[in-house]
Design an enzyme around this catalytic site. Sequence first.
Site, PDB file in Angstrom:
ATOM      1  N   TYR A   1      23.659  63.651  -7.378  1.00 37.95           N
ATOM      2  CA  TYR A   1      23.692  62.196  -7.286  1.00 37.95           C
ATOM      3  C   TYR A   1      22.300  61.630  -6.993  1.00 37.95           C
ATOM      4  O   TYR A   1      22.159  60.634  -6.293  1.00 37.95           O
ATOM      5  CB  TYR A   1      24.729  61.742  -6.240  1.00 37.95           C
ATOM      6  CG  TYR A   1      26.092  62.342  -6.485  1.00 37.95           C
ATOM      7  CD1 TYR A   1      26.828  61.968  -7.609  1.00 37.95           C
ATOM      8  CD2 TYR A   1      26.627  63.330  -5.650  1.00 37.95           C
ATOM      9  CE1 TYR A   1      28.065  62.542  -7.875  1.00 37.95           C
ATOM     10  CE2 TYR A   1      27.863  63.909  -5.907  1.00 37.95           C
ATOM     11  CZ  TYR A   1      28.574  63.507  -7.021  1.00 37.95           C
ATOM     12  OH  TYR A   1      29.793  64.069  -7.296  1.00 37.95           O
TER      13      TYR A   1
ATOM     14  N   CYS B   1      11.160  45.768  -4.916  1.00 38.06           N
ATOM     15  CA  CYS B   1      11.180  44.514  -4.159  1.00 38.06           C
ATOM     16  C   CYS B   1      12.553  44.232  -3.565  1.00 38.06           C
ATOM     17  O   CYS B   1      13.251  43.303  -3.999  1.00 38.06           O
ATOM     18  CB  CYS B   1      10.730  43.375  -5.063  1.00 38.06           C
ATOM     19  SG  CYS B   1       9.076  43.680  -5.659  1.00 38.06           S
ATOM     20  N   GLU B   2      12.941  45.032  -2.626  1.00 39.98           N
ATOM     21  CA  GLU B   2      14.196  44.868  -1.888  1.00 39.98           C
ATOM     22  C   GLU B   2      13.958  45.422  -0.498  1.00 39.98           C
ATOM     23  O   GLU B   2      13.402  46.516  -0.358  1.00 39.98           O
ATOM     24  CB  GLU B   2      15.330  45.727  -2.494  1.00 39.98           C
ATOM     25  CG  GLU B   2      15.725  45.419  -3.898  1.00 39.98           C
ATOM     26  CD  GLU B   2      16.854  44.407  -4.000  1.00 39.98           C
ATOM     27  OE1 GLU B   2      17.451  44.028  -2.968  1.00 39.98           O
ATOM     28  OE2 GLU B   2      17.115  43.986  -5.129  1.00 39.98           O
TER      29      GLU B   2
ATOM     30  N   GLU C   1      36.613  71.432  -9.445  1.00 41.94           N
ATOM     31  CA  GLU C   1      35.671  70.462 -10.014  1.00 41.94           C
ATOM     32  C   GLU C   1      34.498  70.225  -9.061  1.00 41.94           C
ATOM     33  O   GLU C   1      34.242  69.090  -8.643  1.00 41.94           O
ATOM     34  CB  GLU C   1      36.369  69.114 -10.266  1.00 41.94           C
ATOM     35  CG  GLU C   1      37.527  69.156 -11.235  1.00 41.94           C
ATOM     36  CD  GLU C   1      38.211  67.792 -11.382  1.00 41.94           C
ATOM     37  OE1 GLU C   1      37.868  66.841 -10.646  1.00 41.94           O
ATOM     38  OE2 GLU C   1      39.095  67.679 -12.238  1.00 41.94           O
ATOM     39  N   PRO C   2      33.749  71.263  -8.716  1.00 41.72           N
ATOM     40  CA  PRO C   2      32.662  71.066  -7.754  1.00 41.72           C
ATOM     41  C   PRO C   2      31.470  70.365  -8.396  1.00 41.72           C
ATOM     42  O   PRO C   2      31.115  70.637  -9.541  1.00 41.72           O
ATOM     43  CB  PRO C   2      32.287  72.496  -7.378  1.00 41.72           C
ATOM     44  CG  PRO C   2      32.585  73.277  -8.617  1.00 41.72           C
ATOM     45  CD  PRO C   2      33.804  72.638  -9.221  1.00 41.72           C
ATOM     46  N   GLY C   3      30.884  69.454  -7.659  1.00 46.48           N
ATOM     47  CA  GLY C   3      29.659  68.817  -8.130  1.00 46.48           C
ATOM     48  C   GLY C   3      28.549  69.106  -7.140  1.00 46.48           C
ATOM     49  O   GLY C   3      27.769  70.052  -7.275  1.00 46.48           O
TER      50      GLY C   3
ATOM     51  N   GLY D   1      34.599  67.997  -4.060  1.00 45.15           N
ATOM     52  CA  GLY D   1      34.521  67.343  -2.760  1.00 45.15           C
ATOM     53  C   GLY D   1      33.940  68.133  -1.619  1.00 45.15           C
ATOM     54  O   GLY D   1      33.696  67.578  -0.542  1.00 45.15           O
TER      55      GLY D   1
ATOM     56  N   ARG E   1      20.897  56.970  -2.867  1.00 48.97           N
ATOM     57  CA  ARG E   1      21.840  57.302  -1.791  1.00 48.97           C
ATOM     58  C   ARG E   1      21.485  56.693  -0.432  1.00 48.97           C
ATOM     59  O   ARG E   1      22.352  56.141   0.234  1.00 48.97           O
ATOM     60  CB  ARG E   1      22.021  58.826  -1.670  1.00 48.97           C
ATOM     61  CG  ARG E   1      22.496  59.482  -2.979  1.00 48.97           C
ATOM     62  CD  ARG E   1      22.905  60.935  -2.801  1.00 48.97           C
ATOM     63  NE  ARG E   1      24.125  61.045  -2.048  1.00 48.97           N
ATOM     64  CZ  ARG E   1      24.195  61.381  -0.795  1.00 48.97           C
ATOM     65  NH1 ARG E   1      23.107  61.711  -0.133  1.00 48.97           N
ATOM     66  NH2 ARG E   1      25.350  61.424  -0.183  1.00 48.97           N
TER      67      ARG E   1
HETATM   68  N1  LLP Z   1      36.182  65.330  -9.419  1.00 44.12           N
HETATM   69  C1  LLP Z   1      36.373  64.010  -9.380  1.00 44.12           C
HETATM   70  C2  LLP Z   1      37.583  63.440  -9.987  1.00 44.12           C
HETATM   71  C3  LLP Z   1      35.420  63.169  -8.751  1.00 44.12           C
HETATM   72  O1  LLP Z   1      35.621  61.867  -8.699  1.00 44.12           O
HETATM   73  C4  LLP Z   1      34.260  63.753  -8.168  1.00 44.12           C
HETATM   74  C5  LLP Z   1      33.237  62.924  -7.543  1.00 44.12           C
HETATM   75  C6  LLP Z   1      34.103  65.163  -8.273  1.00 44.12           C
HETATM   76  C7  LLP Z   1      35.089  65.917  -8.888  1.00 44.12           C
HETATM   77  C8  LLP Z   1      32.914  65.864  -7.698  1.00 44.12           C
HETATM   78  O2  LLP Z   1      32.869  65.708  -6.322  1.00 44.12           O
HETATM   79  P1  LLP Z   1      31.805  66.526  -5.442  1.00 44.12           P
HETATM   80  O3  LLP Z   1      32.167  67.997  -5.510  1.00 44.12           O
HETATM   81  O4  LLP Z   1      30.447  66.260  -5.993  1.00 44.12           O
HETATM   82  O5  LLP Z   1      31.973  65.952  -4.078  1.00 44.12           O
HETATM   83  N2  LLP Z   1      27.646  59.197  -5.432  1.00 44.12           N
HETATM   84  C9  LLP Z   1      28.267  59.755  -4.248  1.00 44.12           C
HETATM   85  C10 LLP Z   1      29.343  60.750  -4.598  1.00 44.12           C
HETATM   86  C11 LLP Z   1      30.415  60.191  -5.509  1.00 44.12           C
HETATM   87  C12 LLP Z   1      31.454  61.218  -5.894  1.00 44.12           C
HETATM   88  C13 LLP Z   1      32.307  60.725  -6.992  1.00 44.12           C
HETATM   89  N3  LLP Z   1      33.317  61.656  -7.449  1.00 44.12           N
HETATM   90  C14 LLP Z   1      27.187  60.360  -3.373  1.00 44.12           C
HETATM   91  O6  LLP Z   1      26.008  60.298  -3.742  1.00 44.12           O
HETATM   92  O7  LLP Z   1      27.472  60.864  -2.283  1.00 44.12           O
END
Ligand code: LLP
Length: 426
Positions: free
Chosen positions: A379, A350-351, A280-282, A246, A319
């Site tokens: 993402y 086409c949107e 859990e970093p994304g 997050g 996004r």
């Molecule tokens: N752990 C869980 C359980 C999650 O649901 C998520 C993201 C993460 C970790 C990773 O979160 P991060 O570190 O990336 O914030 N598509 C959206 C973001 C959706 C996030 C969903 N869950 C966007 O493009 O902003």
Amino acid sequence: MTALQTGWPYFSYRDSELHIEDVPVAQVAEATGTPVYVYSRAALEERFDSLAQAFAGVRHLVCYSVKANSNLAVLRTFARRGGGFDIVSAGELYRVERAGGDLTKVVYSGVGKSPEEVRAALRAGILLFNVESLGELEMLDQVAAREGRVASIALRINPDVDPQTHPYIATGLKKSKFGVPMAQAVDAYDRARHFRHLRVIGLDCHIGSQLVDLAPFCDALQRIRDLWDRLIRDGYELKLLDIGGGLGIRYRDETPPSFTEYAATVIRSLQPFSETIVLEPGRSLVGNAGVLLTRVRYLKDTGEKTFVIVDAAMNDLLRPSLYGSYQEILLVRATNHHEKTTVDVVGPVCESGDFIARDRELPRVRPGDLLAVMSAGAYGFAMASNYNTRPRAAEVLVNGSAFAVVRTRETYQDLVRGETIPSWLD
Ligand code: LLP
């Protein structure tokens, strides 16, 4: 040669040409065509290492959230650094396996796991199931029994961080479908401990994404810490505290906390704490390590607006259309023209909702110019679709002065694979 920083580490202008590490991005576009996603290996590694460094003083495990960018080469990059993975489907498990990731460092989250998916994860010997409902507990116990295994679990608890105080948390947590409500947490743990094929070893939470303030993390961690202590008093032998992902990044002018600040806050909120913290970093690992390169096709002035029509669309980068989110756009060849015009950067889909940027001030561009949509590493490709029967873009990984295509552009054959015309339509 004059070099100019862009604000994105590993992305710079050299002699007015945008480079990723030592590769001129125009060279990538020449080789693969556009649109193409381009990632920097050095940026990925630097992010991973600095997060690990920030938590070096405590027991921790970085489980990269595969959903943010699931390309095999990206997964391999993190696997080589000793990273684990956060998955939400058996498809992601398959990717981690294919990338050579360590399956014993996999945590599995998600509200709708199927029995087949759970069985695959059990057989793979993953570290932890983050269970999100009582129904899932029952299902997991049954599947584990059939497999003759014991599943290690945490319950994902919704800490109900007040969205009133922190309106920037996109998910109004009370209404959220995720996790078990805090008020039901103790009961849910009491249920979980009675299943014979489940071993309760952790506690999990995740409060939202793109958080650029530490306050909601603090609130959530305090509540989670209180629950942890209560569970320990109740006799649970908890070993893993999964605090989710997050942490936000800079897309425009946000000032998200550094990993060091984030780690300090987490550690301070939990101390004293000697068990393993799972992260859990994304986005924070991959977001600013990638760009989407797109070429200008046409300019159209309707009197009302000026449209820059490019070859990337909402199917490539969703996004802006989905969240109205801002992604910076840089010209690959910097111009000396300081005069700017206000334009909409739109794609061929086409949107009316198909746009990359709206009312954006950009230096004058011409058909054929290359644009770099910044902060597209998270993402981006992961949310791409084939809408309008558009092949998904290629992906490239830069490594110093070299680069490799890590996913080829889809072909039309790829797009109809699996489709058949029944004989009664002959
Ligand atoms: N752990 C869980 C359980 C999650 O649901 C998520 C993201 C993460 C970790 C990773 O979160 P991060 O570190 O990336 O914030 N598509 C959206 C973001 C959706 C996030 C969903 N869950 C966007 O493009 O902003």
